[in-house]
Each structure stands twice: as structure tokens, then as C-alpha cells.
Scaffold this active site. Structure first.
Site, mmCIF file in Angstrom:
data_model
loop_
_atom_site.group_PDB
_atom_site.id
_atom_site.type_symbol
_atom_site.label_atom_id
_atom_site.label_comp_id
_atom_site.label_asym_id
_atom_site.label_seq_id
_atom_site.Cartn_x
_atom_site.Cartn_y
_atom_site.Cartn_z
ATOM 1 N N ASP A 84 1.103 -1.186 0.090
ATOM 2 C CA ASP A 84 -0.228 0.156 -0.012
ATOM 3 C C ASP A 84 0.707 1.208 -0.100
ATOM 4 O O ASP A 84 0.567 2.132 0.169
ATOM 5 C CB ASP A 84 -1.218 0.192 1.465
ATOM 6 C CG ASP A 84 -0.325 0.405 2.012
ATOM 7 O OD1 ASP A 84 1.052 0.403 2.462
ATOM 8 O OD2 ASP A 84 -0.731 -0.393 3.983
ATOM 9 N N ARG A 140 -14.622 11.765 4.017
ATOM 10 C CA ARG A 140 -14.272 10.313 4.661
ATOM 11 C C ARG A 140 -12.936 10.502 5.613
ATOM 12 O O ARG A 140 -13.147 9.513 6.365
ATOM 13 C CB ARG A 140 -13.093 9.447 3.084
ATOM 14 C CG ARG A 140 -13.660 9.058 2.188
ATOM 15 C CD ARG A 140 -13.045 8.108 1.087
ATOM 16 N NE ARG A 140 -13.994 8.097 0.454
ATOM 17 C CZ ARG A 140 -13.736 7.709 -0.818
ATOM 18 N NH1 ARG A 140 -11.900 7.277 -0.924
ATOM 19 N NH2 ARG A 140 -14.205 7.230 -2.443
ATOM 20 N N LEU A 141 -11.874 11.240 6.374
ATOM 21 C CA LEU A 141 -11.229 11.401 6.867
ATOM 22 C C LEU A 141 -12.177 11.690 7.522
ATOM 23 O O LEU A 141 -11.266 11.247 9.104
ATOM 24 C CB LEU A 141 -10.689 12.305 5.892
ATOM 25 C CG LEU A 141 -8.960 12.408 5.427
ATOM 26 C CD1 LEU A 141 -7.961 13.186 4.957
ATOM 27 C CD2 LEU A 141 -7.992 11.171 6.071
ATOM 28 N N LYS A 143 -15.727 11.213 8.834
ATOM 29 C CA LYS A 143 -16.252 9.795 9.322
ATOM 30 C C LYS A 143 -14.837 8.652 10.414
ATOM 31 O O LYS A 143 -15.482 7.952 10.842
ATOM 32 C CB LYS A 143 -17.060 8.805 8.146
ATOM 33 C CG LYS A 143 -17.511 10.354 7.347
ATOM 34 C CD LYS A 143 -18.104 8.936 6.220
ATOM 35 C CE LYS A 143 -19.651 9.938 5.670
ATOM 36 N NZ LYS A 143 -20.372 9.528 4.644
#
Length: 214
Positions: A84, A140-141, A143
Site C-alpha cells: 500500500d 472520508r477522513l 468519518k
């Protein structure tokens, strides 16, 4: 599997770690994760970027150098690898985060250290770049239950997003699959994951784009 060494990359909030895990499980591959939360300097960097950028980047450099050994070992066994993080990702962060003035050129110091400790490393057989908009990444961050988003220096996420786009616009070291991750959830949505696998199998040339409309 068509590719022995796959890298999934993307800015913060792109979903690269979750997708890497699913790909590794799908192909029975070794999973290499950067685990940024293990970097003891990262939170200090978010609170005071000017004073802790060099330590933060040097820590990541040491871990990437160690990762090269695991990649080479797995290749010797003819195994498969999904990572990743891209080993060259310091080219995104170092010019952005480290000082380059004459009295204290942190960038020059970093590159000198890298030349001494970074072994030769193989290039990926495929790089998957999860491209996201600033707005989606921010949502997204926010959440995330353990998100350190509020610690980011002002404008940090936007700058890093721009640097990722610039870097992969110019990237030519390996075949590149650019996937629009704003409307696609490759880790959780089986249909989207199948579309990604199909795009990987059908890759021709050095660059391909995957969008939900395809």
C-alpha cells in the site's frame, strides 16, 4: 496472477490500505503496509510541521529500506506481493514538506541519507493509483473514528492531493492504472472490485483509466 508485485497508492483517505488488503487476500499475496500510525513523529509533525518534517520522513525512509528486503525475499521464492505504498513516494512528500534554504537544506540531507541506506529495489509490475477529489477525501477522513484530520496543518490535505496528481501525471516507471475512487469502493463493493480485476487483466500499454461509467 498476471502481476507479481502490485502497489496501490493514493493520498490520505483514498482507500489504498483497504484495497491492498483485499487484493492480497484475493491473490494469496504478501501484504506490505506502511502503517503510518506507527511513526512516532507523525502526530508531532501534524502539530508542528516545520520542526518535525525531517524526522517524520527519515522514519518512513528507514521502514521502506527494510521493506525492500522483504520484497526481494518474496521474489526469490517466486511469491506475490501487494503493497500500500510506493517506494518512491518520498518524491511526493520531501519537496513539499522539507526546507530547502541555504542555511539548513533538509531536502539535500534527506536525499544524501537515502543514497546511503536505500538498497536497489525492483519496480512494481503494476501501480494502481486511487484518485480522489479533495472533498471526498475530507469527508472520508472526518468519518474515521480515530481520525487525526483536525490535527492537519491548514491546507495540508489539498497540497498533498495536488502533489499526488502531479507525481502520477508524470509517472513512467511502471504500468499505471488510474482508478477514480470518488464513486467506487473497491474494498467493500464486489462489483467495483470485479471491475478493477478486469481492468488489471485487460491492461495494455503503460497507462489506463478506470471510471464508474466504463
Amino acid at each position: 496472477m498476471k502481476y507479481r508485485y502490485i502497489v496501490v497508492e493514493g493520498s490520505i483517505g483514498s482507500g489504498k490500505s483497504a484495497l491492498s488488503k483485499r487484493l492480497a487476500e484475493h491473490f494469496g499475496a504478501l501484504l506490505l503496509s506502511e502503517n503510518p500510525e506507527h511513526n512516532p513523529f507523525l502526530e508531532q509533525f501534524y502539530l508542528n510541521a516545520a520542526n518535525h518534517g525531517l524526522a517524520t520522513e527519515l522514519y518512513f525512509l528507514m521502514r521502506r529500506a527494510e521493506a525492500v528486503e522483504r520484497i526481494l525475499e518474496e521474489e526469490d521464492k517466486s511469491g506475490y506481493i501487494v503493497s500500500d505504498f510506493l517506494l518512491e513516494k518520498d518524491q511526493i512528500f520531501v519537496p513539499t514538506l522539507l526546507k530547502a534554504n541555504e542555511n539548513g537544506n533538509e531536502q539535500t540531507l534527506f536525499w544524501e541519507v537515502k543514497r546511503k541506506i536505500m538498497p536497489e529495489y525492483p519496480l512494481p509490475d503494476l501501480v494502481i493509483y486511487l484518485q480522489t477529489s479533495d472533498e471526498v477525501a475530507q469527508k472520508r477522513l472526518q468519518k474515521r473514528p480515530d481520525s487525526k484530520y483536525n490535527l492537519f496543518p491548514s491546507g495540508y490535505l489539498s497540497v498533498i492531493q495536488d502533489e499526488y496528481r502531479r507525481f502520477f501525471h508524470l509517472y513512467q516507471n511502471a504500468p499505471l492504472l488510474i482508478a477514480n475512487a470518488d464513486d467506487m469502493d473497491f474494498a467493500q463493493n464486489d462489483e467495483h472490485f470485479s471491475m478493477l480485476l478486469q481492468a488489471m487483466d485487460n491492461m495494455q500499454g503503460s497507462r489506463h483509466y478506470l471510471n464508474l461509467s466504463e
